[in-house]
Scaffold this active site. Structure first.
Site, PDB file in Angstrom:
ATOM      1  N   LEU A 185      11.318 -20.239  -4.784  1.00  0.00           N
ATOM      2  CA  LEU A 185      10.260 -19.421  -4.172  1.00  0.00           C
ATOM      3  C   LEU A 185       9.015 -19.371  -5.062  1.00  0.00           C
ATOM      4  CD1 LEU A 185       9.724 -16.938  -1.972  1.00  0.00           C
ATOM      5  CD2 LEU A 185      10.034 -15.589  -4.041  1.00  0.00           C
ATOM      6  N   HIS A 238       2.966   3.520  -8.908  1.00  0.00           N
ATOM      7  CA  HIS A 238       2.732   2.110  -9.230  1.00  0.00           C
ATOM      8  C   HIS A 238       3.937   1.502  -9.966  1.00  0.00           C
ATOM      9  CE1 HIS A 238      -1.235   2.357  -7.667  1.00  0.00           C
ATOM     10  NE2 HIS A 238      -1.739   3.090  -8.625  1.00  0.00           N
ATOM     11  N   ASP A 251       0.839  -1.200   0.000  1.00  0.00           N
ATOM     12  CA  ASP A 251       0.000   0.000   0.000  1.00  0.00           C
ATOM     13  C   ASP A 251       0.876   1.253   0.000  1.00  0.00           C
ATOM     14  OD1 ASP A 251      -2.256   1.523   0.060  1.00  0.00           O
ATOM     15  OD2 ASP A 251      -2.805   1.078   2.129  1.00  0.00           O
TER      16      ASP A 251
HETATM   17  C1  FPP Z   1      -1.842   0.350  -3.324  1.00  0.00           C
HETATM   18  O1  FPP Z   1      -1.368   1.655  -3.344  1.00  0.00           O
HETATM   19  C2  FPP Z   1      -1.267  -0.374  -4.435  1.00  0.00           C
HETATM   20  C3  FPP Z   1      -1.976  -0.911  -5.472  1.00  0.00           C
HETATM   21  C4  FPP Z   1      -3.436  -0.866  -5.591  1.00  0.00           C
HETATM   22  C5  FPP Z   1      -1.271  -1.574  -6.571  1.00  0.00           C
HETATM   23  C6  FPP Z   1      -0.195  -2.468  -6.124  1.00  0.00           C
HETATM   24  C7  FPP Z   1       0.578  -2.925  -7.253  1.00  0.00           C
HETATM   25  C8  FPP Z   1       1.914  -2.937  -7.288  1.00  0.00           C
HETATM   26  C9  FPP Z   1       2.766  -2.498  -6.180  1.00  0.00           C
HETATM   27  C10 FPP Z   1       2.626  -3.460  -8.469  1.00  0.00           C
HETATM   28  C11 FPP Z   1       2.216  -4.862  -8.739  1.00  0.00           C
HETATM   29  C12 FPP Z   1       3.034  -5.501  -9.682  1.00  0.00           C
HETATM   30  C13 FPP Z   1       2.600  -6.450 -10.521  1.00  0.00           C
HETATM   31  C14 FPP Z   1       3.578  -7.190 -11.293  1.00  0.00           C
HETATM   32  C15 FPP Z   1       1.191  -6.821 -10.712  1.00  0.00           C
HETATM   33  P1  FPP Z   1      -2.428   2.820  -3.498  1.00  0.00           P
HETATM   34  O2  FPP Z   1      -2.557   3.142  -4.941  1.00  0.00           O
HETATM   35  O3  FPP Z   1      -3.698   2.427  -2.831  1.00  0.00           O
HETATM   36  O4  FPP Z   1      -1.703   3.954  -2.734  1.00  0.00           O
HETATM   37  P2  FPP Z   1      -2.376   5.123  -1.890  1.00  0.00           P
HETATM   38  O5  FPP Z   1      -3.175   4.446  -0.805  1.00  0.00           O
HETATM   39  O6  FPP Z   1      -1.224   5.894  -1.380  1.00  0.00           O
HETATM   40  O7  FPP Z   1      -3.232   5.896  -2.838  1.00  0.00           O
END
Ligand code: FPP
Length: 244
Positions: free
Chosen positions: A127, A33, A16
Protein backbone atom coordinates in the site's frame (compact mmCIF):
# COMPACT_ATOMS: atom_id res chain seq x y z
CA UNK A 1 -19.37 -3.29 -13.58
CA UNK A 2 -18.29 -6.80 -12.59
CA UNK A 3 -20.33 -8.84 -10.12
CA UNK A 4 -17.75 -7.91 -7.48
CA UNK A 5 -18.40 -4.22 -8.08
CA UNK A 6 -16.13 -1.26 -8.71
CA UNK A 7 -12.49 -1.65 -7.83
CA UNK A 8 -11.26 0.71 -5.17
CA UNK A 9 -7.63 1.46 -5.92
CA UNK A 10 -7.21 4.97 -4.55
CA UNK A 11 -9.02 6.14 -1.43
CA UNK A 12 -8.65 9.73 -0.20
CA UNK A 13 -9.76 10.85 3.25
CA UNK A 14 -10.27 14.30 4.75
CA UNK A 15 -9.65 13.47 8.42
CA UNK A 16 -11.83 16.04 10.13
CA UNK A 17 -13.16 16.44 13.65
CA UNK A 18 -10.15 15.89 15.91
CA UNK A 19 -10.86 19.15 17.75
CA UNK A 20 -14.55 18.31 18.26
CA UNK A 21 -13.66 14.80 19.42
CA UNK A 22 -11.46 16.34 22.14
CA UNK A 23 -13.96 19.06 23.07
CA UNK A 24 -16.71 16.50 23.64
CA UNK A 25 -14.43 14.83 26.16
CA UNK A 26 -13.38 18.14 27.79
CA UNK A 27 -9.81 17.64 26.61
CA UNK A 28 -7.45 20.01 24.80
CA UNK A 29 -7.46 19.92 21.00
CA UNK A 30 -4.04 18.32 20.76
CA UNK A 31 -5.38 15.17 22.46
CA UNK A 32 -7.77 14.88 19.51
CA UNK A 33 -4.88 15.18 17.07
CA UNK A 34 -2.94 12.54 18.99
CA UNK A 35 -5.91 10.16 18.83
CA UNK A 36 -6.29 11.04 15.16
CA UNK A 37 -2.68 10.10 14.57
CA UNK A 38 -3.18 6.66 16.15
CA UNK A 39 -6.23 6.20 13.98
CA UNK A 40 -4.10 6.82 10.88
CA UNK A 41 -2.22 3.62 11.68
CA UNK A 42 -5.40 1.58 12.28
CA UNK A 43 -7.08 2.80 9.09
CA UNK A 44 -3.90 2.28 7.04
CA UNK A 45 -3.76 -1.39 8.03
CA UNK A 46 -7.50 -1.82 7.44
CA UNK A 47 -7.23 -0.18 4.00
CA UNK A 48 -4.38 -2.51 3.12
CA UNK A 49 -6.50 -5.55 4.09
CA UNK A 50 -9.30 -4.24 1.86
CA UNK A 51 -6.93 -4.28 -1.12
CA UNK A 52 -6.65 -0.51 -1.49
CA UNK A 53 -3.47 0.48 -3.33
CA UNK A 54 -3.15 4.20 -2.56
CA UNK A 55 -4.45 5.86 0.61
CA UNK A 56 -4.20 9.66 0.53
CA UNK A 57 -4.78 11.44 3.84
CA UNK A 58 -5.23 15.19 4.19
CA UNK A 59 -3.09 15.87 7.27
CA UNK A 60 -2.18 19.57 7.00
CA UNK A 61 -3.41 22.12 4.51
CA UNK A 62 -1.66 25.28 3.32
CA UNK A 63 -4.43 27.14 5.19
CA UNK A 64 -3.75 25.37 8.52
CA UNK A 65 -0.78 27.68 9.27
CA UNK A 66 -3.40 30.22 10.40
CA UNK A 67 -4.25 28.09 13.49
CA UNK A 68 -2.87 29.09 16.92
CA UNK A 69 0.91 28.82 17.07
CA UNK A 70 0.87 25.99 19.65
CA UNK A 71 -1.52 23.91 17.58
CA UNK A 72 0.57 24.38 14.42
CA UNK A 73 3.66 23.33 16.38
CA UNK A 74 1.85 20.20 17.61
CA UNK A 75 0.65 19.31 14.10
CA UNK A 76 4.17 19.84 12.72
CA UNK A 77 5.48 17.40 15.27
CA UNK A 78 2.89 14.71 14.47
CA UNK A 79 4.92 13.14 11.64
CA UNK A 80 7.85 12.83 14.08
CA UNK A 81 5.64 11.05 16.64
CA UNK A 82 3.92 8.97 14.00
CA UNK A 83 7.02 7.61 12.29
CA UNK A 84 8.86 7.10 15.60
CA UNK A 85 5.96 4.99 16.84
CA UNK A 86 4.80 3.21 13.71
CA UNK A 87 7.74 2.82 11.32
CA UNK A 88 8.33 -0.84 12.36
CA UNK A 89 4.66 -1.71 11.68
CA UNK A 90 4.73 0.10 8.34
CA UNK A 91 7.84 -1.86 7.34
CA UNK A 92 6.33 -5.18 8.50
CA UNK A 93 3.31 -4.47 6.33
CA UNK A 94 5.35 -3.44 3.28
CA UNK A 95 3.77 0.05 3.28
CA UNK A 96 5.40 2.68 1.10
CA UNK A 97 5.20 6.23 2.44
CA UNK A 98 4.80 9.29 0.27
CA UNK A 99 4.37 12.86 1.46
CA UNK A 100 3.03 15.40 -0.99
CA UNK A 101 3.02 19.11 -0.32
CA UNK A 102 5.32 22.09 -0.09
CA UNK A 103 7.87 20.24 2.01
CA UNK A 104 10.60 22.90 1.80
CA UNK A 105 8.46 25.10 4.05
CA UNK A 106 8.32 22.57 6.90
CA UNK A 107 10.39 22.97 10.07
CA UNK A 108 13.76 21.24 9.73
CA UNK A 109 12.89 18.35 12.08
CA UNK A 110 9.62 17.60 10.28
CA UNK A 111 11.30 17.87 6.89
CA UNK A 112 14.00 15.41 7.92
CA UNK A 113 11.59 12.81 9.31
CA UNK A 114 9.30 12.85 6.28
CA UNK A 115 12.25 12.52 3.92
CA UNK A 116 13.56 9.64 6.02
CA UNK A 117 10.17 7.89 6.04
CA UNK A 118 10.03 8.12 2.26
CA UNK A 119 13.57 6.85 1.73
CA UNK A 120 13.30 4.02 4.29
CA UNK A 121 10.12 2.69 2.70
CA UNK A 122 11.10 3.44 -0.92
CA UNK A 123 11.56 -0.24 -1.80
CA UNK A 124 8.32 -1.41 -0.18
CA UNK A 125 5.80 -2.65 -2.70
CA UNK A 126 2.53 -2.71 -0.76
CA UNK A 127 0.00 0.00 0.00
CA UNK A 128 1.11 3.56 -0.72
CA UNK A 129 0.36 5.72 2.32
CA UNK A 130 0.30 9.22 0.89
CA UNK A 131 0.09 12.16 3.30
CA UNK A 132 -0.96 15.55 1.98
CA UNK A 133 1.06 17.76 4.29
CA UNK A 134 1.31 21.50 3.71
CA UNK A 135 -0.78 20.78 0.65
CA UNK A 136 -3.29 23.01 -1.14
CA UNK A 137 -4.90 22.13 -4.43
CA UNK A 138 -5.18 25.60 -5.96
CA UNK A 139 -1.53 26.20 -5.24
CA UNK A 140 -0.68 22.80 -6.76
CA UNK A 141 -2.62 23.66 -9.92
CA UNK A 142 -0.99 27.10 -10.04
CA UNK A 143 2.46 25.47 -9.79
CA UNK A 144 1.54 23.11 -12.64
CA UNK A 145 0.40 26.06 -14.78
CA UNK A 146 3.67 27.85 -14.08
CA UNK A 147 5.65 24.79 -15.14
CA UNK A 148 3.73 24.50 -18.39
CA UNK A 149 4.08 28.28 -18.92
CA UNK A 150 7.83 27.92 -18.43
CA UNK A 151 7.93 25.19 -21.07
CA UNK A 152 6.09 27.49 -23.48
CA UNK A 153 8.54 30.31 -22.77
CA UNK A 154 11.42 27.92 -23.40
CA UNK A 155 9.91 27.00 -26.75
CA UNK A 156 9.30 23.37 -25.69
CA UNK A 157 5.51 23.57 -25.93
CA UNK A 158 2.75 25.59 -27.55
CA UNK A 159 -0.46 26.44 -25.69
CA UNK A 160 -2.72 24.44 -28.03
CA UNK A 161 -0.64 21.30 -27.32
CA UNK A 162 -1.59 21.37 -23.61
CA UNK A 163 -3.68 18.30 -22.76
CA UNK A 164 -5.48 17.09 -19.63
CA UNK A 165 -2.92 14.30 -19.43
CA UNK A 166 -0.12 16.88 -19.33
CA UNK A 167 -1.80 18.77 -16.51
CA UNK A 168 -2.28 15.52 -14.53
CA UNK A 169 1.41 14.79 -15.09
CA UNK A 170 2.41 18.07 -13.45
CA UNK A 171 0.43 17.46 -10.26
CA UNK A 172 1.81 15.92 -7.07
CA UNK A 173 -0.17 12.71 -7.64
CA UNK A 174 1.49 12.02 -11.02
CA UNK A 175 3.75 9.29 -9.64
CA UNK A 176 0.73 7.07 -8.85
CA UNK A 177 0.25 6.43 -12.58
CA UNK A 178 -3.09 4.76 -13.26
CA UNK A 179 -4.13 5.31 -9.63
CA UNK A 180 -3.43 9.04 -9.51
CA UNK A 181 -7.10 10.07 -9.24
CA UNK A 182 -9.01 8.92 -6.14
CA UNK A 183 -11.92 6.55 -6.76
CA UNK A 184 -13.54 7.52 -3.49
CA UNK A 185 -13.24 10.50 -1.14
CA UNK A 186 -14.46 10.18 2.44
CA UNK A 187 -14.77 13.16 4.77
CA UNK A 188 -15.43 12.61 8.44
CA UNK A 189 -17.14 14.77 11.09
CA UNK A 190 -20.30 15.60 9.15
CA UNK A 191 -18.82 18.48 7.11
CA UNK A 192 -19.53 18.30 3.39
CA UNK A 193 -16.81 20.36 1.71
CA UNK A 194 -13.73 19.68 -0.38
CA UNK A 195 -11.58 22.34 1.36
CA UNK A 196 -8.99 22.84 -1.39
CA UNK A 197 -8.15 19.11 -1.59
CA UNK A 198 -7.30 17.42 -4.93
CA UNK A 199 -9.64 19.65 -6.96
CA UNK A 200 -8.47 18.37 -10.33
CA UNK A 201 -8.03 14.74 -9.27
CA UNK A 202 -11.52 14.45 -7.71
CA UNK A 203 -13.33 15.30 -10.97
CA UNK A 204 -15.01 11.85 -11.21
CA UNK A 205 -14.50 10.52 -7.68
CA UNK A 206 -17.38 9.20 -5.64
CA UNK A 207 -17.96 11.22 -2.48
CA UNK A 208 -18.98 9.92 0.93
CA UNK A 209 -19.44 11.61 4.29
CA UNK A 210 -19.34 10.16 7.78
CA UNK A 211 -20.84 11.87 10.82
CA UNK A 212 -18.16 10.39 13.05
CA UNK A 213 -15.18 12.46 14.11
CA UNK A 214 -11.91 11.14 12.70
CA UNK A 215 -10.58 9.48 15.91
CA UNK A 216 -13.84 7.45 16.10
CA UNK A 217 -13.90 6.41 12.43
CA UNK A 218 -12.96 2.74 12.61
CA UNK A 219 -12.38 -0.21 10.34
CA UNK A 220 -16.03 -1.25 10.39
CA UNK A 221 -17.00 2.22 9.15
CA UNK A 222 -14.34 2.00 6.46
CA UNK A 223 -15.53 -1.43 5.35
CA UNK A 224 -19.13 -0.18 5.07
CA UNK A 225 -18.10 2.82 2.96
CA UNK A 226 -16.00 0.60 0.71
CA UNK A 227 -18.87 -1.87 0.24
CA UNK A 228 -21.28 0.97 -0.57
CA UNK A 229 -18.79 2.40 -3.08
CA UNK A 230 -18.44 -0.98 -4.82
CA UNK A 231 -22.11 -0.95 -5.70
CA UNK A 232 -22.33 2.61 -6.93
CA UNK A 233 -23.02 3.24 -10.57
CA UNK A 234 -19.95 5.06 -11.88
CA UNK A 235 -20.67 6.54 -15.28
CA UNK A 236 -17.87 9.09 -15.80
CA UNK A 237 -20.33 11.34 -17.65
CA UNK A 238 -21.53 8.56 -19.97
CA UNK A 239 -24.97 6.94 -20.24
CA UNK A 240 -25.45 3.77 -18.22
CA UNK A 241 -25.71 0.94 -20.78
CA UNK A 242 -28.35 -0.87 -18.71
CA UNK A 243 -30.63 2.20 -19.04
CA UNK A 244 -30.74 2.14 -22.85
C1 FPP B 1 -8.90 18.21 11.28
O1 FPP B 1 -9.53 18.24 12.52
C2 FPP B 1 -7.63 17.53 11.41
C3 FPP B 1 -6.41 18.10 11.19
C4 FPP B 1 -6.21 19.49 10.76
C5 FPP B 1 -5.19 17.32 11.42
C6 FPP B 1 -5.26 15.96 10.87
C7 FPP B 1 -4.12 15.19 11.30
C8 FPP B 1 -4.19 13.95 11.79
C9 FPP B 1 -5.44 13.20 11.94
C10 FPP B 1 -2.97 13.22 12.17
C11 FPP B 1 -2.05 13.13 11.00
C12 FPP B 1 -0.99 12.23 11.21
C13 FPP B 1 0.23 12.38 10.67
C14 FPP B 1 1.17 11.28 10.78
C15 FPP B 1 0.69 13.57 9.95
P1 FPP B 1 -9.84 19.66 13.15
O2 FPP B 1 -8.71 20.04 14.03
O3 FPP B 1 -10.14 20.63 12.06
O4 FPP B 1 -11.10 19.31 13.98
P2 FPP B 1 -12.33 20.27 14.30
O5 FPP B 1 -12.91 20.66 12.96
O6 FPP B 1 -13.24 19.42 15.10
O7 FPP B 1 -11.78 21.43 15.05
Amino acid sequence: MSSKGNELNHLAIIMDGNGRWAKKRHKPRFIGHREGMDNVERITLAADKLGIKVLTLYAFSTENWARPKEEVAYLMNLPVRFFDKYMPTLMENNVKVNIMGYLDELPEKTYRIVQRAMSETANNTGLILNFAFNYGSRREITSAMRELGGMIEAGLLTSEKITEEMISNHLMTSNFGPYRDPDLLIRTSGEQRISNFLLWQLAYSELAFSDKNWPDFDKNDLTKFVEDYKHRNRRFGKVDESDS
